[in-house]
Design a protein around this motif. Structure first.
Motif, short mmCIF file in Angstrom:
data_model
loop_
_atom_site.label_atom_id
_atom_site.label_comp_id
_atom_site.label_asym_id
_atom_site.label_seq_id
_atom_site.Cartn_x
_atom_site.Cartn_y
_atom_site.Cartn_z
N VAL A 72 16.92 -46.67 72.95
CA VAL A 72 17.61 -46.43 74.22
C VAL A 72 17.18 -45.07 74.73
N LEU A 73 16.38 -45.07 75.79
CA LEU A 73 15.81 -43.84 76.32
C LEU A 73 16.86 -43.03 77.08
N PRO A 74 16.61 -41.74 77.31
CA PRO A 74 17.58 -40.93 78.04
C PRO A 74 17.99 -41.51 79.39
N SER A 75 17.10 -42.26 80.02
CA SER A 75 17.42 -42.87 81.32
C SER A 75 18.38 -44.03 81.19
N GLY A 76 18.59 -44.53 79.94
CA GLY A 76 19.39 -45.73 79.72
C GLY A 76 18.56 -46.98 79.52
N ARG A 77 17.26 -46.92 79.80
CA ARG A 77 16.39 -48.06 79.55
C ARG A 77 16.31 -48.34 78.06
N MET A 78 16.28 -49.61 77.69
CA MET A 78 16.07 -49.97 76.30
C MET A 78 14.74 -50.67 76.16
N ARG A 79 13.97 -50.25 75.17
CA ARG A 79 12.68 -50.85 74.89
C ARG A 79 12.52 -51.03 73.38
N GLN A 80 11.71 -52.00 72.98
CA GLN A 80 11.44 -52.25 71.57
C GLN A 80 10.09 -51.67 71.19
N SER A 290 18.58 -54.56 82.42
CA SER A 290 18.22 -54.27 81.03
C SER A 290 17.36 -55.38 80.45
N TYR A 291 16.34 -54.98 79.70
CA TYR A 291 15.52 -55.96 78.98
C TYR A 291 14.73 -55.22 77.92
N SER A 292 14.15 -55.99 77.00
CA SER A 292 13.29 -55.39 76.00
C SER A 292 12.20 -56.35 75.56
N CYS A 293 12.51 -57.33 74.67
CA CYS A 293 11.44 -58.14 74.07
C CYS A 293 10.78 -59.10 75.05
N GLN A 295 11.10 -62.17 75.11
CA GLN A 295 10.71 -63.36 74.37
C GLN A 295 11.89 -64.14 73.80
N GLY A 296 13.11 -63.70 74.11
CA GLY A 296 14.26 -64.49 73.73
C GLY A 296 14.84 -64.24 72.36
N PHE A 297 14.59 -63.04 71.77
CA PHE A 297 15.18 -62.80 70.47
C PHE A 297 15.94 -61.49 70.32
N CYS A 298 15.90 -60.59 71.30
CA CYS A 298 16.59 -59.31 71.12
C CYS A 298 17.94 -59.25 71.81
N ALA A 299 18.19 -60.10 72.79
CA ALA A 299 19.47 -60.21 73.50
C ALA A 299 19.78 -59.02 74.42
N THR A 300 18.81 -58.14 74.66
CA THR A 300 19.06 -57.02 75.56
C THR A 300 19.36 -57.49 76.98
N CYS A 301 18.75 -58.59 77.42
CA CYS A 301 18.90 -59.06 78.80
C CYS A 301 20.04 -60.06 78.96
N LYS A 302 20.93 -60.13 77.99
CA LYS A 302 22.02 -61.11 78.04
C LYS A 302 22.92 -60.88 79.26
N VAL A 303 23.22 -61.93 79.98
CA VAL A 303 24.14 -61.87 81.11
C VAL A 303 25.17 -62.99 80.97
N ARG A 304 26.23 -62.90 81.75
CA ARG A 304 27.24 -63.95 81.79
C ARG A 304 26.98 -64.84 83.01
#
Length: 354
Positions: A72-80, A290-293, A295-304
């Protein structure tokens, strides 16, 4: 250099017994890391290694080659980013990041992150694990194939295989030598490592990458999609051969159907073409998504999902999560001609980086 100290396997046990290595810290309850070292690791300076430690010097959670961190970068972005240091170093995590023009995460790391600064993290987690015992219970020959920055998860695998006395070899490819990170580290393995570059050797063929595909071989490959495709085609019809891969780019969508999404109740209605993901379309309207992988396995981009039916294509959500309306927008889709209404509220973004 602090980035890659070769610490004996027993060091982790000793560290666990030290005052700095209490079990509560070992298992990752602290959610911050501090940057302690950074340095270019490719001749063109476009790849930089970043070495992190616990802010209080405690032992970090154990990891196995192939693992990655959610940063989780200082900007709030999450990357793998794949871990590429020494798994037997209990005090440091190392990643390496190529500067990508237009890549917000890599640009932030290269231009803004300096020693002493802190980042949030989750993990380590491993979707690309190395096994030194094959599916038949024997020790297979190991063939590692890395393309460019794809060396990062492979580097730890090479180290582990060599320490275990395994029969292994690596072919490392890229556009030109100046773009390839960690050549100095790999030189120590002698002729087990072959480096070839497109500018001198041309594009590699399947036979170049995997010369002897047979049932006693386990192949581990990481790199751009074209490299994965060449290796996959080479080993596809070899009975008993193990094929393990990790891609740094989302897989192409080959069987999608167009549909629409509404990004937030009362928000913009967006067309999702058959060959694009919800995430790629939404990011053009909302770059802070928000997103990271991807590819459907990290769940960073999960929405309702507020309305509509989802065609789930992820590998991480369970039945209960799907039933309550969760969706990973990097891979999952709506039904043809249907509209999905998705929650785009700030509460969702905050939840992804906890």
């Amino acid at each position: 250099m602090v980035a890659d100290k070769l610490i004996a396997p027993g060091a982790r046990i000793l560290a666990l017994l030290s005052p700095r290595g209490m079990p509560r810290e070992t298992y990752g309850h602290a959610r911050e890391l501090v940057l302690v070292d950074r340095e270019p690791v490719a001749a063109d300076a476009d790849v930089v290694s970043f070495v992190f430690a616990h802010p209080r010097g405690a032992v970090l959670r154990t990891w196995w080659p192939g693992a990655h961190l959610d940063v989780v970068l200082p900007s709030g972005r999450m990357r793998q980013y794949s871990l590429c240091g020494d798994p037997d170093d209990p005090f440091h995590y190392r990643i390496a990041v190529r500067r990508i023009p237009g890549g917000s995460g890599s640009i932030e790391l290269h231009e803004e992150l300096r020693p002493g600064m802190r980042v949030g993290f989750r993990g380590p987690r491993n979707a690309f694990p190395l096994s030194l015992t094959g599916h038949l219970g024997t020790s297979p020959r190991l063939r590692f194939v890395a393309g460019g920055i794809g060396i990062t998860p492979i580097l730890g695998m090479v180290r582990a295989a060599d320490r275990a006395g395994a029969d292994w070899s690596l072919i490392y490819t890229g556009r030109h030598r100046d773009s390839l990170p960690f050549l100095d580290e790999l030189a120590g393995y002698g002729d087990r490592v072959t480096v070839r570059t497109d500018d001198i050797d041309g594009l590699p063929t399947g036979e170049d990458l995997v010369p002897q595909p047979d049932s006693e071989l386990a192949v581990y490959v990481c790199g751009p999609p074209a490299l994965l495709d060449v290796v996959a085609a080479r080993v596809a019809h070899v009975p008993g051969l193990e094929f393990h891969h990790e891609r740094f780019a989302p897989p192409p969508i080959v069987d999608g159907q167009p549909f629409t999404v509404q990004w937030g109740g009362g928000g913009p209605v967006l067309e999702v073409p058959a060959d694009r993901s919800v995430l790629s379309v939404v990011a053009e309207t909302d770059p802070a998504v928000s997103y990271s992988c991807r590819q459907g396995f990290c769940a960073t981009c999960k929405v309702r999902v507020l309305a509509g039916t989802v065609e789930h294509r992820d590998t991480v959500l369970d039945a209960a999560q799907r039933a309550q309306g969760d969706m990973l927008i990097c891979v999952s889709r709506g039904l043809p001609g249907q509209r999905l209404v998705l929650d785009a509220g700030p509460a969702r973004r905050a939840d992804t980086v906890g």
